[in-house]
Structures are given as structure tokens and as C-alpha cells.
Design an enzyme around this catalytic site. Structure first.
Site, PDB file in Angstrom:
ATOM      1  CB  SER A  66       3.712 -21.651 -39.887  1.00  0.00           C
ATOM      2  OG  SER A  66       3.949 -21.177 -40.628  1.00  0.00           O
TER       3      SER A  66
HETATM    4  N1  SAH Z   1       1.010 -18.877 -42.999  1.00  0.00           N
HETATM    5  C1  SAH Z   1       1.294 -20.593 -43.466  1.00  0.00           C
HETATM    6  C2  SAH Z   1       2.819 -20.610 -44.132  1.00  0.00           C
HETATM    7  C3  SAH Z   1       3.160 -20.486 -44.958  1.00  0.00           C
HETATM    8  S1  SAH Z   1       4.931 -20.339 -45.422  1.00  0.00           S
HETATM    9  C4  SAH Z   1       0.881 -21.996 -43.675  1.00  0.00           C
HETATM   10  O1  SAH Z   1       0.176 -21.938 -42.384  1.00  0.00           O
HETATM   11  O2  SAH Z   1       0.223 -22.075 -44.258  1.00  0.00           O
HETATM   12  C5  SAH Z   1       5.207 -18.407 -46.190  1.00  0.00           C
HETATM   13  C6  SAH Z   1       4.094 -18.057 -47.151  1.00  0.00           C
HETATM   14  O3  SAH Z   1       4.541 -16.915 -47.911  1.00  0.00           O
HETATM   15  C7  SAH Z   1       4.754 -19.417 -48.269  1.00  0.00           C
HETATM   16  O4  SAH Z   1       3.069 -19.584 -48.464  1.00  0.00           O
HETATM   17  C8  SAH Z   1       5.364 -18.303 -49.229  1.00  0.00           C
HETATM   18  O5  SAH Z   1       4.718 -18.346 -50.830  1.00  0.00           O
HETATM   19  C9  SAH Z   1       4.890 -17.121 -48.909  1.00  0.00           C
HETATM   20  N2  SAH Z   1       5.270 -15.700 -49.072  1.00  0.00           N
HETATM   21  C10 SAH Z   1       6.735 -15.426 -49.879  1.00  0.00           C
HETATM   22  N3  SAH Z   1       6.972 -14.129 -49.341  1.00  0.00           N
HETATM   23  C11 SAH Z   1       5.799 -13.403 -49.811  1.00  0.00           C
HETATM   24  C12 SAH Z   1       5.323 -12.505 -50.221  1.00  0.00           C
HETATM   25  N4  SAH Z   1       6.207 -11.224 -50.365  1.00  0.00           N
HETATM   26  N5  SAH Z   1       4.227 -11.869 -50.696  1.00  0.00           N
HETATM   27  C13 SAH Z   1       2.832 -12.987 -50.258  1.00  0.00           C
HETATM   28  N6  SAH Z   1       3.498 -14.263 -49.534  1.00  0.00           N
HETATM   29  C14 SAH Z   1       4.807 -14.706 -49.668  1.00  0.00           C
END
Ligand code: SAH
Length: 219
Positions: A66
């Protein structure tokens, strides 16, 4: 895994945190937590130079770490207190998890991509960051650990996920980007088992709050 936090990283981090403060983040606890987390640990070392720019960045398998301002914003809105039980949906790189840890939260975090789940588990353990990491579908939450004081969703959901609302404590807060095209950062304050107050933050730069979609099921 080489985890070295040099003076040049710390310097760049201070500049980034100052920039985030100028963008309107006021909570000193949140700013301090951002200062404590070496964001370059969460990117492949060849992309290290991008770690302290205020932008989202690819972390593999079509996912992104993010945007730093977004992490700060979502964290500030939740007003995390020491000891809060927090559920995070979308562990991704683990950067947001690390920030929550430095605020003293007890963290449960769910990731649906096995590759990221494994990679991040290793990294957070090497950094001595304590969090309960779950491989699963975030739409399901973690029923046996409910209720949660706070829920932070870091992927864009088409609508408010019912089970997550049910697993939120009364008086608890959930921050979640809602929408399939345009996403609106939304704060849900649970007032009873069937009611909530909703605050929409729609006055933001769209590019800042663009999340990858929250997808059903594991992969
Ligand atoms: N907080 C993270 C943001 C990652 S982007 C950071 O700072 O790195 C969002 C993430 O949500 C991705 O890794 C994606 O694989 C995950 N994601 C998407 N749908 C999801 C779901 N239904 N359950 C769990 N994770 C999910």
C-alpha cells in the site's frame, strides 16, 4: 534474508514521514510507528530506491504494497490503542502489519495468496514482529477470534462484507475501501449488531486510494 537499515534509509524515511505529515496525518503515534518500520525490507532489494517514495509498488503476483500515505491514513482513522485486537484483511507485504505492531495492537491478518503468505511470514518473523498470520479468504474473517476492536481492509471490496461486520465488536471500527470502479474509503462504526454509522472520505486523490480488488476464495 539481509535486513540492514542504514543511515541513508533512516534519512529517506524521515523525509517520507515529514511528507506524510504535511499531507495531513496528525497522530504522533502513527508518525512514530512509520519512522520505526524500514519500508525497504518489504520490497525486493533491487527496488530499494522506491521504498521511500510516497507511492504504492508491486510486490509480485499482481499485488502492491500500500501507498505509505494510505497506510498512515487508514491507521490514523482507526485510532489504534495498545492492546486493541485488530483484524487485517490482505497481509500482502506485511508493511501495514508492521505499522500496527508498533502501535501495540494484537494482530490477526489474512492473506489469500499462498506465495505472499509464505514470504511475509518469513520476513515478519525475521523482523521479530508478532502477528497471527492466516492463509485464507478474508471475506470469512476469523470467527473463533471475534469480536475484533478494529478491522482494516487493504483491498477494495465491492460492498461491506457481512461476516466482517458481524465479527466487529459493538463500538468497534472498520476502515475499508468500497467500490469496484471508484473506491471510496469508508469508516464503519458499529453501534449495534444490526446498525452502524458510516463516514465516507471522498475528498482524496483517487490515485492514492487505489486498491487491488478483494477476491473471493484462496489461491
Ligand atoms: N497491507 C498490504 C496491502 C497489500 S495489497 C501491504 O501493505 O503490503 C492487498 C492484499 O490483499 C493482496 O496481497 C491480496 O492478495 C490480498 N487479498 C485480496 N483479496 C483477499 C481476500 N479475499 N482475503 C485475503 N487477502 C486478500
Amino acid at each position: 534474508m539481509q535486513l540492514v537499515d542504514k543511515a541513508k534509509h533512516q534519512g529517506s524515511r524521515k523525509r517520507l514521514v515529514l511528507e506524510i505529515q504535511e499531507m495531513g496525518i496528525e497522530s504522533q503515534q502513527v508518525l512514530d510507528a512509520l519512522l520505526k518500520v524500514p519500508r525497504h525490507f518489504f520490497l525486493d532489494s533491487s527496488f530499494e530506491d522506491h521504498a521511500y517514495q510516497n507511492k504504492a509498488f508491486p510486490i509480485g503476483t499482481d499485488q502492491t504494497i500500500s501507498h505509505p500515505y494510505t497506510v498512515a491514513f487508514q491507521t490514523e482513522v482507526l485510532a489504534i490503542k495498545k492492546g486493541d485486537k485488530v483484524l487485517e484483511i490482505g497481509t500482502g507485504s506485511g508493511y501495514q502489519t508492521a505499522v500496527l505492531f508498533h502501535l501495540g495492537a494484537t494482530i490477526y491478518s489474512i492473506e489469500r495468496q499462498h506465495y505472499l503468505f509464505d514470504k511475509t511470514k518469513q520476513l515478519l518473523s525475521a523482523m521479530k514482529i508478532k502477528a497471527f498470520l492466516h492463509y485464507g479468504d478474508g471475506y470469512e474473517g476469523i470467527e473463533e477470534k471475534a469480536p475484533f476492536d478494529k478491522i482494516i481492509v487493504t483491498a477494495g471490496a465491492p460492498s461491506l462484507p457481512e461476516k466482517l461486520f458481524m465479527q466487529l465488536a459493538i463500538g468497534g471500527m472498520m476502515i475499508i475501501p468500497i467500490g469496484t470502479g471508484t473506491q471510496v474509503m469508508t469508516l464503519i462504526i458499529k453501534t449495534s449488531n444490526s446498525n452502524y454509522r458510516k463516514v465516507e472520505f471522498d475528498n482524496f486523490n483517487e490515485a492514492t486510494f487505489r486498491f487491488v480488488p478483494m477476491l473471493k476464495n484462496k489461491q
